[in-house]
Design a protein around this motif. Sequence first.
Motif, PDB file in Angstrom:
ATOM      1  N   ASP A 424       0.849  -1.189   0.000  1.00  0.00           N
ATOM      2  CA  ASP A 424       0.000   0.000   0.000  1.00  0.00           C
ATOM      3  C   ASP A 424       0.885   1.240   0.000  1.00  0.00           C
ATOM      4  O   ASP A 424       1.612   1.499   0.952  1.00  0.00           O
ATOM      5  N   THR A 453      -2.402  -3.952  -2.326  1.00  0.00           N
ATOM      6  CA  THR A 453      -2.192  -2.515  -2.487  1.00  0.00           C
ATOM      7  C   THR A 453      -3.364  -1.758  -1.860  1.00  0.00           C
ATOM      8  O   THR A 453      -4.280  -2.368  -1.310  1.00  0.00           O
ATOM      9  N   HIS A 454      -3.332  -0.438  -1.973  1.00  0.00           N
ATOM     10  CA  HIS A 454      -4.349   0.355  -1.284  1.00  0.00           C
ATOM     11  C   HIS A 454      -5.758   0.088  -1.805  1.00  0.00           C
ATOM     12  O   HIS A 454      -6.716   0.055  -1.039  1.00  0.00           O
ATOM     13  N   SER A 456      -6.869  -2.641  -3.372  1.00  0.00           N
ATOM     14  CA  SER A 456      -7.186  -4.066  -3.586  1.00  0.00           C
ATOM     15  C   SER A 456      -8.512  -4.483  -2.966  1.00  0.00           C
ATOM     16  O   SER A 456      -9.171  -5.393  -3.465  1.00  0.00           O
ATOM     17  N   THR A 463     -12.744   0.986  -9.442  1.00  0.00           N
ATOM     18  CA  THR A 463     -11.304   1.064  -9.722  1.00  0.00           C
ATOM     19  C   THR A 463     -11.001   1.007 -11.217  1.00  0.00           C
ATOM     20  O   THR A 463      -9.855   0.788 -11.612  1.00  0.00           O
ATOM     21  N   GLN A 466      -8.067   2.958 -12.877  1.00  0.00           N
ATOM     22  CA  GLN A 466      -6.663   2.611 -12.666  1.00  0.00           C
ATOM     23  C   GLN A 466      -5.976   2.108 -13.932  1.00  0.00           C
ATOM     24  O   GLN A 466      -4.748   2.029 -13.982  1.00  0.00           O
ATOM     25  N   SER A 475       2.444   6.389  -6.247  1.00  0.00           N
ATOM     26  CA  SER A 475       1.089   5.974  -6.589  1.00  0.00           C
ATOM     27  C   SER A 475       1.126   5.071  -7.807  1.00  0.00           C
ATOM     28  O   SER A 475       2.170   4.853  -8.424  1.00  0.00           O
ATOM     29  N   GLU A 478      -1.603  -0.287  -8.806  1.00  0.00           N
ATOM     30  CA  GLU A 478      -2.626  -0.889  -7.955  1.00  0.00           C
ATOM     31  C   GLU A 478      -3.064  -2.263  -8.480  1.00  0.00           C
ATOM     32  O   GLU A 478      -3.254  -2.450  -9.677  1.00  0.00           O
TER      33      GLU A 478
END
Length: 548
Positions: A424, A453-454, A456, A463, A466, A475, A478
């Motif tokens: 994360d 990851t953040h 997930s 999402t 992404q 960043s 992800e």
Amino acid sequence: MGISWGSLKTVAGFFGAIVLTQFGANTSAIAADTVVARLGLFTESISLAELQNAAKTGELPGSLQSYTKGLSEKQRRIFLGALGMNIPMNVVTLDRLINTQIGTTILNDLATALARKDKAGVQALRAGLILGSTAPQGLSILSFIAAYPSKRLEINLPQAFIVAGNLNTAFWRTQQFMLAIAPQLDPKTPQIAFPFDPSQPGSAQVKILNLSLNDQKRDRKIPVDVYWSTAATLNKPVIVFSHGFGSVRTDLRYLAEHLASHGYVVAALEHPGSNEANTNLALQGKTRIVKPQEFLYRPQDISFVLDELEKLNQTANHPLQGKLATTNAMVVGYSFGGGTALALAGAELQLEHLKQRCKKNLTILSLAEGMQCIAEELPENSYQLRDTRIKQAIALNPTTSLIFGETGLTKIQVPTLVLAGSADKTTPALTEQIVGFDKIPSPKWLVGIVGGTHLSVKDPSTTLDQVGQPNTPISGGEVVGEQAADVRKYVKAIALAFAAQMTPEAKNYAVFLTSDYAQFASTPAFPFRLITQIPPDAMAVVKEFVGK
């Protein structure tokens, strides 16, 4: 060409980052005996033998004296300490750690600072790491250099500065901590039989009731999606969801549907001052990205929603009449919402240290730390926002490092489950979850998603943006959507088991809140870990890395 302290520190830090990151394997019979720092057409070289002697004697190499005579004693110790640092990590441990999704991404970032004609920087890094870890003293900068598959290890100094400058300090410390703690996380074969699969949906047909609530006292219009079924009863808690910064109330929709299918009523609300709509307005220059009052308003939003749900519970002929145990509620918060959940559970906002910390060195802060610094504008130094109707709390990837000060988390008064992802970048696990978890009173559970990851844990529908995002140590990168299906499956299981602890079915579900089930549910891509206390020796490692 003279090499400054900044150059030396960058080179040492660059190799420290390489050595302390989770990567893969390769082999090579060639090994480096010289390190070369390149700046345009100019180069400076130092032999491996000189570096090894420096680490042994504590004296800087003679060939570097003309460049290092301006260094302070502290700077000399830092440089020599980096050379002499060893990590007792074997090949098996390294192999396990490469299952984290972030590994290849960071390898690619670091490889950009290596000058190689064959463009094989990633493969070379892998070879150096895996072979370096077989050294008797373990993995170190020196054993990595000695194992690097080329006669010369050549660094592009300007690019090394760029890579080092982009590093997320808290994230890197988390990676270092994961490596150091790895031997204590070795999996064991589960010794328990599991009676059923809590990740599977229940038998109830889920319905969704859309509410538009208006808190006139605070001028807050709060949309709420209530997930429910006819199986809902007062024997099960009402569960309230708090979303992350700049997000929407559907960011955990899959989890809301899962819990509702098992007879729970889930109220997923949207915080108007920190949701996606507010962020879009901020990008247009029409409002602030987050106002400091939002740290207070978010918990108050939850309390207001519970008030409104109780009114529905007592409304004749309403479909939810008599089904809402609003005085026996559980809160589930994600990211910024994780901090909201902990505040409702009793954690005290303590801002004195935050107000001092946020005045300096902001460039090294993670995104989570930077977000918490907005609270420095609040007038008071402490705030207590506990709602006694909240009897349990789940905090997924929460923000805790600054907002709760030194002792705020010790004031939590309900059973709490905290989830952390080792990869994360937004709310790095070490500083945002692991350190704080040690302060939370028992009963408590810490769930680790190795490689998570953040984003997930988020619903795939939230999402989609992404795709194509740039991947940096700050960043991006992800693991979401179908790639993170195993993570969401496990989250469904433990959230259901945790909620069930507030029901007559508690004993039937307790087995799923164990390290044995975490190991049983683990997959090759995502090893799961669950503990209820951080062992003293592990906590010593935590303090070592946090104190750096």
